[in-house]
Structures are given as C-alpha cells and as structure tokens.
Design a protein around this motif. Structure first.
Motif, PDB file in Angstrom:
ATOM      1  N   PHE A  94       0.837  -1.197   0.000  1.00  0.00           N
ATOM      2  CA  PHE A  94       0.000   0.000   0.000  1.00  0.00           C
ATOM      3  C   PHE A  94       0.874   1.250   0.000  1.00  0.00           C
ATOM      4  N   ILE A  95       0.597   2.129  -0.937  1.00  0.00           N
ATOM      5  CA  ILE A  95       1.344   3.372  -1.089  1.00  0.00           C
ATOM      6  C   ILE A  95       0.762   4.423  -0.162  1.00  0.00           C
ATOM      7  N   GLU A  96      -0.534   4.630  -0.284  1.00  0.00           N
ATOM      8  CA  GLU A  96      -1.195   5.623   0.549  1.00  0.00           C
ATOM      9  C   GLU A  96      -2.677   5.311   0.645  1.00  0.00           C
ATOM     10  N   THR A  97      -3.227   5.582   1.809  1.00  0.00           N
ATOM     11  CA  THR A  97      -4.657   5.398   2.062  1.00  0.00           C
ATOM     12  C   THR A  97      -5.159   6.660   2.742  1.00  0.00           C
ATOM     13  N   LYS A  98      -6.211   7.257   2.200  1.00  0.00           N
ATOM     14  CA  LYS A  98      -6.786   8.483   2.763  1.00  0.00           C
ATOM     15  C   LYS A  98      -8.271   8.267   3.023  1.00  0.00           C
ATOM     16  N   VAL A  99      -8.698   8.637   4.216  1.00  0.00           N
ATOM     17  CA  VAL A  99     -10.108   8.550   4.579  1.00  0.00           C
ATOM     18  C   VAL A  99     -10.573   9.931   5.004  1.00  0.00           C
ATOM     19  N   THR A 100     -11.669  10.385   4.403  1.00  0.00           N
ATOM     20  CA  THR A 100     -12.280  11.653   4.761  1.00  0.00           C
ATOM     21  C   THR A 100     -13.775  11.412   4.917  1.00  0.00           C
ATOM     22  N   ASN A 102     -17.031   9.737   4.986  1.00  0.00           N
ATOM     23  CA  ASN A 102     -17.558   8.476   4.449  1.00  0.00           C
ATOM     24  C   ASN A 102     -16.977   8.115   3.083  1.00  0.00           C
ATOM     25  N   THR A 103     -15.852   8.745   2.721  1.00  0.00           N
ATOM     26  CA  THR A 103     -15.200   8.406   1.462  1.00  0.00           C
ATOM     27  C   THR A 103     -13.730   8.103   1.720  1.00  0.00           C
ATOM     28  N   ALA A 104     -13.157   7.309   0.830  1.00  0.00           N
ATOM     29  CA  ALA A 104     -11.749   6.949   0.964  1.00  0.00           C
ATOM     30  C   ALA A 104     -11.153   6.698  -0.408  1.00  0.00           C
ATOM     31  N   TRP A 105      -9.848   6.859  -0.503  1.00  0.00           N
ATOM     32  CA  TRP A 105      -9.122   6.437  -1.704  1.00  0.00           C
ATOM     33  C   TRP A 105      -7.845   5.761  -1.258  1.00  0.00           C
ATOM     34  N   ILE A 106      -7.369   4.888  -2.126  1.00  0.00           N
ATOM     35  CA  ILE A 106      -6.184   4.106  -1.810  1.00  0.00           C
ATOM     36  C   ILE A 106      -5.374   3.889  -3.085  1.00  0.00           C
ATOM     37  N   ALA A 107      -4.054   3.938  -2.950  1.00  0.00           N
ATOM     38  CA  ALA A 107      -3.142   3.634  -4.057  1.00  0.00           C
ATOM     39  C   ALA A 107      -2.222   2.512  -3.588  1.00  0.00           C
ATOM     40  N   TYR A 108      -1.940   1.555  -4.483  1.00  0.00           N
ATOM     41  CA  TYR A 108      -1.169   0.384  -4.058  1.00  0.00           C
ATOM     42  C   TYR A 108      -0.580  -0.358  -5.249  1.00  0.00           C
ATOM     43  N   TYR A 125       1.877  -7.935 -12.179  1.00  0.00           N
ATOM     44  CA  TYR A 125       2.013  -6.792 -11.287  1.00  0.00           C
ATOM     45  C   TYR A 125       1.232  -5.628 -11.875  1.00  0.00           C
ATOM     46  N   TRP A 126       0.452  -4.969 -11.024  1.00  0.00           N
ATOM     47  CA  TRP A 126      -0.342  -3.812 -11.422  1.00  0.00           C
ATOM     48  C   TRP A 126      -0.099  -2.658 -10.453  1.00  0.00           C
ATOM     49  N   LEU A 127      -0.239  -1.452 -10.960  1.00  0.00           N
ATOM     50  CA  LEU A 127      -0.324  -0.261 -10.129  1.00  0.00           C
ATOM     51  C   LEU A 127      -1.794   0.114 -10.132  1.00  0.00           C
ATOM     52  N   GLU A 128      -2.367   0.226  -8.940  1.00  0.00           N
ATOM     53  CA  GLU A 128      -3.818   0.420  -8.865  1.00  0.00           C
ATOM     54  C   GLU A 128      -4.195   1.520  -7.876  1.00  0.00           C
ATOM     55  N   SER A 129      -5.396   2.033  -8.092  1.00  0.00           N
ATOM     56  CA  SER A 129      -6.013   2.947  -7.147  1.00  0.00           C
ATOM     57  C   SER A 129      -7.491   2.598  -7.072  1.00  0.00           C
ATOM     58  N   ALA A 130      -8.088   2.934  -5.950  1.00  0.00           N
ATOM     59  CA  ALA A 130      -9.504   2.631  -5.767  1.00  0.00           C
ATOM     60  C   ALA A 130     -10.136   3.705  -4.893  1.00  0.00           C
ATOM     61  N   HIS A 145      -9.104   1.394 -10.443  1.00  0.00           N
ATOM     62  CA  HIS A 145      -8.369   1.654 -11.677  1.00  0.00           C
ATOM     63  C   HIS A 145      -7.091   0.848 -11.658  1.00  0.00           C
ATOM     64  N   SER A 146      -6.867   0.060 -12.687  1.00  0.00           N
ATOM     65  CA  SER A 146      -5.765  -0.896 -12.722  1.00  0.00           C
ATOM     66  C   SER A 146      -4.929  -0.713 -13.984  1.00  0.00           C
ATOM     67  N   THR A 147      -3.615  -0.584 -13.799  1.00  0.00           N
ATOM     68  CA  THR A 147      -2.691  -0.487 -14.921  1.00  0.00           C
ATOM     69  C   THR A 147      -1.630  -1.562 -14.765  1.00  0.00           C
ATOM     70  N   ARG A 148      -1.520  -2.431 -15.742  1.00  0.00           N
ATOM     71  CA  ARG A 148      -0.502  -3.485 -15.702  1.00  0.00           C
ATOM     72  C   ARG A 148       0.865  -2.855 -15.827  1.00  0.00           C
ATOM     73  N   VAL A 149       1.784  -3.319 -15.000  1.00  0.00           N
ATOM     74  CA  VAL A 149       3.165  -2.845 -15.054  1.00  0.00           C
ATOM     75  C   VAL A 149       3.989  -3.966 -15.660  1.00  0.00           C
ATOM     76  N   ARG A 150       4.731  -3.635 -16.661  1.00  0.00           N
ATOM     77  CA  ARG A 150       5.601  -4.643 -17.299  1.00  0.00           C
ATOM     78  C   ARG A 150       6.814  -4.857 -16.410  1.00  0.00           C
ATOM     79  N   THR A 151       7.155  -6.106 -16.222  1.00  0.00           N
ATOM     80  CA  THR A 151       8.335  -6.424 -15.425  1.00  0.00           C
ATOM     81  C   THR A 151       9.426  -6.930 -16.344  1.00  0.00           C
ATOM     82  N   GLN A 152      10.640  -6.710 -15.932  1.00  0.00           N
ATOM     83  CA  GLN A 152      11.763  -7.221 -16.721  1.00  0.00           C
ATOM     84  C   GLN A 152      11.960  -8.689 -16.398  1.00  0.00           C
ATOM     85  N   GLU A 153      12.109  -9.481 -17.398  1.00  0.00           N
ATOM     86  CA  GLU A 153      12.247 -10.919 -17.175  1.00  0.00           C
ATOM     87  C   GLU A 153      13.628 -11.394 -17.531  1.00  0.00           C
TER      88      GLU A 153
END
Length: 153
Positions: A94-100, A102-108, A125-130, A145-153
């Motif tokens: 989890f990167i950040e979680t904010k609650v205000t 009755n609403t909240a957002w999270i990035a992870y 692996y994805w970078l996501e927020s909700a 919201h989900s964005t696939r992150v390419r990993t080096q193999e």
C-alpha cells in the motif's frame, strides 16, 4: 528527576513524529477491503460475495476497458468452467490510504502469483487505485483503476 522528565518529553516528541503517529482507524479497513476482495473475488471467484465488496454501480477500469459488476460476474462464470484453473495468490504494497468522512481512496501495488499443480506459472504486477464509500453495511469499493506494469524478465 530532571533527567527522567527530559527523557519522557523526548519519547513523547519522538512518538508524535509523523512516522510514528497513528493513522486514521479506518485506513486498515480500506486496506483489508482491497486484500479480502481480491482473495474472495479474483482468487476464489465467489460471485455471491460481490456486493460484500463493491457497490451496485462499481466500475473497474482495467487496461483501457470498463467493467461493471455484470461483466465481472460473467468473467467469473467463464473462469469457473476451466477444469484445471490456476491458483492466484495476491500480495499488496500500500502506497497511501486516505479517509475523509464516508469516502476513501487508496493507491497500491498489486502482485499476483499464479500456480498450477504446485508450480508457479506466472507473476503479474499492477499499479492500482480505488475509491470507497462507507455504506450502512460497511465500506464498499465504488471504483478501481488498474494499470498493468511490465516487469523485466
């Protein structure tokens, strides 16, 4: 005596530093909502639990596509028909979680390991927020919201 008072003040000052200050008590609930929703829904395909985690008007923005609950349930149905499905294990940083109020957002960061017959077959692996809202039944996600992150193999 003077030394113990100074030590007590130093400890209190150290503990009030932002790194050690308490987070909003609801933040852990939002993080658990993310973990539990992925474990029950995208690992367990427990269709009956979708409204335990998502609002009725939930939207998933996935790699340029817009999914609603109906599309997610159809995906679960198709996946359940696979006679030897992969096992998905989820891990989150989890990167950040904010609650205000009755609403909240999270990035992870969302990491999924897939295995079959006890052998790892794929890692994604994805970078996501909700965003989430607090309802009479508890916290529910209303957008992810989900964005696939390419990993080096």
């Amino acid at each position: 005596m003077k030394a113990s008072i100074l030590l007590s003040l130093a400890i209190l000052g150290f503990m009030s530093h932002p790194t050690f200050s308490q987070t909003h008590p609801e933040e852990k609930l939002i993080q658990n909502l993310i973990q539990d929703s992925f474990d029950d829904l995208f690992s367990g395909f427990k269709s009956e639990k979708i409204l335990d985690y998502y609002t009725e008007d939930f939207l998933l923005l996935e790699q340029g596509e817009v999914w609603d609950n109906k599309m997610i349930l159809a995906y679960f149905d198709r996946t359940k028909q696979n006679p030897s499905p992969s096992i998905r294990t989820n891990r989150f940083d989890f990167i950040e979680t904010k609650v205000t109020g009755n609403t909240a957002w999270i990035a992870y960061h969302n990491y999924a390991t897939f295995s079959q017959n006890g052998e790892e077959t794929q890692q994604l692996y994805w970078l996501e927020s909700a965003t989430a809202i607090k309802t009479k039944k508890g916290w529910r996600l209303d957008m992810l919201h989900s964005t696939r992150v390419r990993t080096q193999e």
